[in-house]
Design an enzyme around this catalytic site. Structure first.
Site, PDB file in Angstrom:
ATOM      1  N   SER A 112      45.991  45.131 104.737  1.00  0.00           N
ATOM      2  CA  SER A 112      45.650  46.328 105.511  1.00  0.00           C
ATOM      3  C   SER A 112      45.302  46.017 106.960  1.00  0.00           C
ATOM      4  O   SER A 112      46.097  45.431 107.677  1.00  0.00           O
ATOM      5  CB  SER A 112      44.523  47.063 104.797  1.00  0.00           C
ATOM      6  OG  SER A 112      44.323  48.327 105.360  1.00  0.00           O
ATOM      7  N   HIS A 113      44.087  46.337 107.367  1.00  0.00           N
ATOM      8  CA  HIS A 113      43.662  46.194 108.765  1.00  0.00           C
ATOM      9  C   HIS A 113      43.050  44.822 109.044  1.00  0.00           C
ATOM     10  O   HIS A 113      42.579  44.582 110.151  1.00  0.00           O
ATOM     11  CB  HIS A 113      42.626  47.268 109.062  1.00  0.00           C
ATOM     12  CG  HIS A 113      41.551  47.269 108.015  1.00  0.00           C
ATOM     13  ND1 HIS A 113      41.724  47.901 106.805  1.00  0.00           N
ATOM     14  CD2 HIS A 113      40.356  46.672 107.975  1.00  0.00           C
ATOM     15  CE1 HIS A 113      40.660  47.703 106.066  1.00  0.00           C
ATOM     16  NE2 HIS A 113      39.805  46.954 106.736  1.00  0.00           N
ATOM     17  N   ASP A 276      46.860  51.059 111.634  1.00  0.00           N
ATOM     18  CA  ASP A 276      46.469  49.699 111.246  1.00  0.00           C
ATOM     19  C   ASP A 276      47.655  48.899 110.713  1.00  0.00           C
ATOM     20  O   ASP A 276      48.802  49.364 110.752  1.00  0.00           O
ATOM     21  CB  ASP A 276      45.321  49.721 110.230  1.00  0.00           C
ATOM     22  CG  ASP A 276      45.793  50.120 108.849  1.00  0.00           C
ATOM     23  OD1 ASP A 276      46.750  50.910 108.769  1.00  0.00           O
ATOM     24  OD2 ASP A 276      45.217  49.649 107.855  1.00  0.00           O
ATOM     25  N   ASP A 278      49.045  48.134 107.841  1.00  0.00           N
ATOM     26  CA  ASP A 278      49.999  48.701 106.881  1.00  0.00           C
ATOM     27  C   ASP A 278      50.196  50.203 107.060  1.00  0.00           C
ATOM     28  O   ASP A 278      50.793  50.855 106.199  1.00  0.00           O
ATOM     29  CB  ASP A 278      49.567  48.373 105.449  1.00  0.00           C
ATOM     30  CG  ASP A 278      48.238  48.990 105.094  1.00  0.00           C
ATOM     31  OD1 ASP A 278      47.412  49.199 106.007  1.00  0.00           O
ATOM     32  OD2 ASP A 278      48.008  49.285 103.904  1.00  0.00           O
ATOM     33  N   ASP A 280      48.153  52.913 107.160  1.00  0.00           N
ATOM     34  CA  ASP A 280      47.442  54.033 106.537  1.00  0.00           C
ATOM     35  C   ASP A 280      46.228  54.513 107.327  1.00  0.00           C
ATOM     36  O   ASP A 280      45.751  55.617 107.122  1.00  0.00           O
ATOM     37  CB  ASP A 280      47.098  53.735 105.059  1.00  0.00           C
ATOM     38  CG  ASP A 280      46.325  52.449 104.875  1.00  0.00           C
ATOM     39  OD1 ASP A 280      46.032  51.768 105.879  1.00  0.00           O
ATOM     40  OD2 ASP A 280      46.017  52.118 103.705  1.00  0.00           O
ATOM     41  N   ARG A 281      45.721  53.694 108.253  1.00  0.00           N
ATOM     42  CA  ARG A 281      44.578  54.154 109.063  1.00  0.00           C
ATOM     43  C   ARG A 281      45.056  54.735 110.397  1.00  0.00           C
ATOM     44  O   ARG A 281      46.146  54.406 110.861  1.00  0.00           O
ATOM     45  CB  ARG A 281      43.646  52.993 109.369  1.00  0.00           C
ATOM     46  CG  ARG A 281      42.923  52.482 108.154  1.00  0.00           C
ATOM     47  CD  ARG A 281      41.899  51.431 108.556  1.00  0.00           C
ATOM     48  NE  ARG A 281      41.044  51.123 107.417  1.00  0.00           N
ATOM     49  CZ  ARG A 281      39.897  50.467 107.496  1.00  0.00           C
ATOM     50  NH1 ARG A 281      39.469  50.034 108.654  1.00  0.00           N
ATOM     51  NH2 ARG A 281      39.173  50.245 106.409  1.00  0.00           N
ATOM     52  N   LYS A 375      46.186  57.260 102.206  1.00  0.00           N
ATOM     53  CA  LYS A 375      45.958  57.798 103.542  1.00  0.00           C
ATOM     54  C   LYS A 375      47.190  57.517 104.390  1.00  0.00           C
ATOM     55  O   LYS A 375      47.989  56.636 104.049  1.00  0.00           O
ATOM     56  CB  LYS A 375      44.691  57.221 104.154  1.00  0.00           C
ATOM     57  CG  LYS A 375      44.603  55.723 104.150  1.00  0.00           C
ATOM     58  CD  LYS A 375      43.166  55.300 104.463  1.00  0.00           C
ATOM     59  CE  LYS A 375      42.989  53.820 104.360  1.00  0.00           C
ATOM     60  NZ  LYS A 375      41.988  53.412 103.386  1.00  0.00           N
TER      61      LYS A 375
HETATM   62  C1  G1P Z   1      36.899  49.805 103.667  1.00  0.00           C
HETATM   63  C2  G1P Z   1      36.508  51.202 104.063  1.00  0.00           C
HETATM   64  C3  G1P Z   1      37.021  52.183 103.033  1.00  0.00           C
HETATM   65  C4  G1P Z   1      38.525  52.024 102.843  1.00  0.00           C
HETATM   66  C5  G1P Z   1      38.864  50.574 102.562  1.00  0.00           C
HETATM   67  C6  G1P Z   1      40.362  50.350 102.540  1.00  0.00           C
HETATM   68  O1  G1P Z   1      36.305  49.502 102.424  1.00  0.00           O
HETATM   69  O2  G1P Z   1      35.127  51.341 104.220  1.00  0.00           O
HETATM   70  O3  G1P Z   1      36.712  53.480 103.449  1.00  0.00           O
HETATM   71  O4  G1P Z   1      38.979  52.809 101.792  1.00  0.00           O
HETATM   72  O5  G1P Z   1      38.298  49.732 103.563  1.00  0.00           O
HETATM   73  O6  G1P Z   1      40.966  50.697 103.740  1.00  0.00           O
HETATM   74  P1  G1P Z   1      34.907  48.701 102.263  1.00  0.00           P
HETATM   75  O7  G1P Z   1      35.085  47.403 102.984  1.00  0.00           O
HETATM   76  O8  G1P Z   1      33.864  49.536 102.962  1.00  0.00           O
HETATM   77  O9  G1P Z   1      34.704  48.609 100.800  1.00  0.00           O
HETATM   78 ZN    ZN Z   2      45.478  49.890 105.849  1.00  0.00          ZN
END
Ligand code: G1P
Ligand code: ZN
Length: 539
Positions: A112-113, A276, A278, A280-281, A375
């Site tokens: 992801s990010h 981000d 992938d 989704d953000r 998302k």
């Molecule tokens: C974090 C974000 C959460 C999101 C997840 C995946 O998770 O807070 O909202 O769904 O990344 O993108 P966390 O590290 O807080 O568990």
């Molecule tokens: Zn992501």
């Protein structure tokens, strides 16, 4: 050609908030990814006749992991894989393909990010036929499997060419390579008023979209520049790179610094956005103006009638418990249900499938709707462009009008990173223990009305999930504490703070929330446990 390889378990393959996410150095250990994938296959059981969507965000090891995946899928008797060209697919595009092709699920290789590269992170997101990530009931079984694994199956063949669109075969398995962008774009065209947005750009509207050298580049180029006519150069950093060009592909005020600097300069374009790793953000910016994700969800909900796909009505909305209450005030005024769920997109899926909600979002720059089960970053950007096109107002005007109508939830998240896991657990259990005694106590100008763990009872499958500790104050202020479930080492404590104001809309959020932040530090004894006197990241 079929090879059965003996292996021994790794004990750290439990999935977190969003799939399996680990340091690249961990994932590249011998048999690590093979063990994990075989455990998923073992958990699913009979794979004959099954079809899966496969792709990734292009980060380091994407190419290696996807080849292993394909060879293991064939060895395990999977019927067909639909793969994004060159192994690329954004998470939202994958969710769309799962639903559209009614496949048995999908795999996105992404952390992801989180940063990529040899010293960054790698990950696997496994989605079921729902189009959303596997629920805990399934991920728990997969974890049990990883602890007992003794062998995996793989085809001993050379690498598959993923660069050409078309169909090929590996053993009995069909491999279809598709353009990752086309079907996603079609879906967006069916949701939004593309001709209105096109007119907006034709009229001189300017935008800067930062793909952060990650997977959304090709999607953004096609949609914003080629189809909607945004000026050439509006989309930047559009080549997906294995290390994201050294960027941390997380669209927020800290990591999307280039974009933020430009949007706060005197020659800022009208609109700024980023997604981000992938896809989704999302982050939404106007000229010298930042929209918090919590406000973005509220504004989107308030304006649903402007969007072709939603104009006949929406079912309801949901937010993660840690997200500000802004969206619920909108829902209330429109007589719509507003659900609060634990952190993690998978909790929204049941609510969507049962037609309880249409929109949902998290404070962590995630916004989406029931068009898919993840998302969707580009969806959120298009939603804002469509609102702007329909109202003729700027990002700031839209948001200010919103605050005047519903009040402004000043809202921030404070992250304390790199805490020893045992210490973080002790901090949380100490706090949980003393919650009941806090009710009724006053700290400076704030009196506590409620203090309890957040417990979510899913109205669809009746499961019950505990996630974080919440302290409510008498005038609607709220502090939420929870530990991150996406880190790849150590623990991160997240402290979410909210305060509602109906009169002052341009105060500095950090100053406005300072009093509540100090209370959070005191109540949770953060300095005593962690040695930290301030948060590492404030967003
Ligand atoms: C974090 C974000 C959460 C999101 C997840 C995946 O998770 O807070 O909202 O769904 O990344 O993108 P966390 O590290 O807080 O568990
Ligand atoms: Zn992501």
């Amino acid at each position: 050609m079929l090879k059965i390889v003996p292996t021994t378990p790794y004990t750290d393959q439990k999935m977190g908030t969003a799939g399996l996410r680990r340091k690249s150095k961990v994932v590249t250990q011998p048999n690590y990814i093979e063990n994990f994938l075989q455990s998923i296959f073992n958990t699913i059981g009979d794979l004959s006749g099954h079809t899966y969507i496969v792709g990734g965000d292009g980060r380091f090891y994407n190419d290696v992991a996807i080849q292993k995946f394909i060879k293991m899928a064939a060895a395990n008797g999977i019927h067909k894989l639909i793969i994004g060209q060159n192994g690329l697919l954004s998470t939202p595009a994958s969710s769309n393909l799962i639903l559209k092709n009614k496949t048995d699920g999908g795999f996105v290789f992404s952390a992801s990010h989180n940063p990529g590269g040899k010293n960054g992170d790698f990950g696997v997101k496994y989605a079921t036929a729902s189009g959303g990530q596997a629920p805990s009931s399934i991920s728990d079984k997969i974890y049990q499997n990883t602890l007992n694994i003794t062998e995996y199956k793989i085809m001993d063949v050379s690498d598959i060419d993923l660069s050409k669109i078309g169909t090929q075969k590996l053993g009995n398995m069909i491999i279809e390579i598709i353009d990752p962008v086309t079907e996603y774009v079609e879906m967006m065209q069916n949701i939004f008023d593309f001709s209105a947005i096109k007119k907006l750009f034709a009229g001189g509207f300017t935008m800067r979209y930062d793909a952060m050298n990650a997977v959304t580049g090709p999607y953004a180029l096609r949609i914003f520049e080629e189809i909607l006519g945004a000026p050439k150069g509006s989309v930047v950093n559009y080549h997906p790179l294995p290390d994201f060009g050294g960027l941390h592909p997380d669209p927020n005020l800290v990591y999307a610094k280039d974009l933020v600097d430009i949007m706060y300069s005197d020659n800022a374009p009208d609109f700024g956005a980023a997604n981000d790793g992938d896809g989704d953000r999302n982050m939404i910016l106007g000229k010298k103006f930042f929209v918090t994700p919590s406000d973005s969800l509220a504004v989107i909900t308030d304006n649903y009638a402007l969007i072709p796909a939603y104009k006949n009505g929406i079912y309801g909305v949901a937010k993660s418990a840690a997200t500000s209450t802004a969206v619920c005030r909108v829902a209330q005024s429109k007589n719509l249900p507003c659900y609060a769920v634990p952190t993690g997109w998978k909790y929204f899926v049941n609510l969507m499938d049962s037609k309880r909600i249409t929109f949902c979002g998290e404070e962590s720059f995630g916004t989406g709707s029931s068009h898919i089960r993840e998302k969707d970053g580009i969806w959120a950007v298009l939603f804002w462009l469509n609102i702007i096109a329909a109202t003729g107002q700027s990002v700031e005007e839209i948001t200010l009008e919103h605050w005047k109508k519903y009040g402004r939830s000043y809202y921030m998240r404070f992250d304390f990173e790199g805490i020893n896991t045992d210490i973080a657990d002790k901090l949380m259990s100490n706090l949980e223990h003393k919650l009941p005694s806090l009710i009724g106590q006053t700290f400076s100008e704030y009196t506590i009305s409620q203090a309890a763990p957040f417990v979510y009872n899913d109205p669809v499958d009746n499961s019950s999930t505990k996630n974080g500790l919440v302290i409510d104050f008498t005038k609607g202020e709220k502090i939420t504490f929870r530990l991150s479930g996406t880190g790849s080492s150590g623990a991160t404590l997240r402290v979410y703070i909210e305060r509602l104001d109906y009169h002052n809309f341009y105060d500095n959020p950090q100053q406005t929330l300072k009093g509540l932040f100090d209370i959070a530090m005191e109540i949770a004894e953060i300095t005593k446990y962690t040695g930290k006197i301030e948060a590492d990241v404030n967003t």
